[in-house]
Design an enzyme around this catalytic site. Structure first.
Site, mmCIF file in Angstrom:
data_model
loop_
_atom_site.group_PDB
_atom_site.id
_atom_site.type_symbol
_atom_site.label_atom_id
_atom_site.label_comp_id
_atom_site.label_asym_id
_atom_site.label_seq_id
_atom_site.Cartn_x
_atom_site.Cartn_y
_atom_site.Cartn_z
ATOM 1 N N ASP A 92 0.878 -1.170 0.000
ATOM 2 C CA ASP A 92 0.000 0.000 0.000
ATOM 3 C C ASP A 92 0.919 1.224 0.000
ATOM 4 O OD1 ASP A 92 -2.285 1.655 0.197
ATOM 5 O OD2 ASP A 92 -2.063 1.733 2.371
ATOM 6 N N GLU A 109 -1.413 -1.466 -4.952
ATOM 7 C CA GLU A 109 -2.609 -0.678 -5.265
ATOM 8 C C GLU A 109 -2.310 0.301 -6.397
ATOM 9 O OE1 GLU A 109 -6.091 1.589 -2.805
ATOM 10 O OE2 GLU A 109 -4.047 1.910 -2.138
ATOM 11 N N ASP A 145 -2.285 0.971 7.466
ATOM 12 C CA ASP A 145 -1.605 0.849 6.168
ATOM 13 C C ASP A 145 -1.145 -0.590 5.911
ATOM 14 O OD1 ASP A 145 -1.502 3.764 5.283
ATOM 15 O OD2 ASP A 145 -0.590 3.873 7.277
#
Length: 155
Positions: free
Chosen positions: A8, A67, A139
């Site tokens: 991420d 992502e 996160d």
């Protein structure tokens, strides 16, 4: 028994999560955050590159899932996110690990059942799916959700 590293990306905090996929079960291996303790962009990118490289060296993942960049009203934030993402991807491809990209909505849909889930919902479902005794940092939970998404789509 592939090992999947989820990332991420973020310019201040980059989350990572490592899982193993065995016989349609997902096993938690590790997760954490790479925190950039500087305001200088080039130094932040170096921290991210170095941190992701260390995680790859430690766990030797078979695949990396990251992502995709999402559009925001703040162009500066999008550019910084893209640069952080680029630093992470370069760390991965330098070690010749295949990279797969997933949209935030797809990740949320896979893990929570809705593409509009809040971060706390993702964190809760990651804890539940991986049968963890603790809540991963937000996160890191997002990174684990990305890795879980890769397993659900690929296997």
């Amino acid at each position: 028994m592939p090992i999947v590293l989820g990332i991420d990306p973020g310019s201040c905090v980059t989350g990572y999560g490592v899982i193993r996929y065995i016989d349609q079960r997902i096993i938690y291996l590790d997760s954490g955050c790479i925190r950039t303790n500087t305001t200088h962009l080039a130094s932040k990118l170096k921290f991210i590159y170095s941190g992701i490289s260390k995680v790859i060296q430690k766990f030797s993942p078979d695949y990396v899932a990251i992502e995709q960049v999402f559009m925001s009203k703040n162009a500066d934030s999008v550019i910084k996110l893209g640069q952080a993402r680029g630093a992470a991807i370069v760390a991965v491809v330098n070690q010749e690990v295949p990279v797969f990209e997933y949209a935030a909505r797809q990740i949320k849909q896979t893990v929570t059942g809705t593409g509009r889930a809040e971060k706390k919902q993702v964190q809760y479902m990651v804890r539940t799916l991986l049968k963890l005794q603790f809540n991963p940092q937000i996160d890191a939970a997002d990174a684990l959700a990305i890795a879980i998404t890769h397993c659900h789509i690929s296997y």
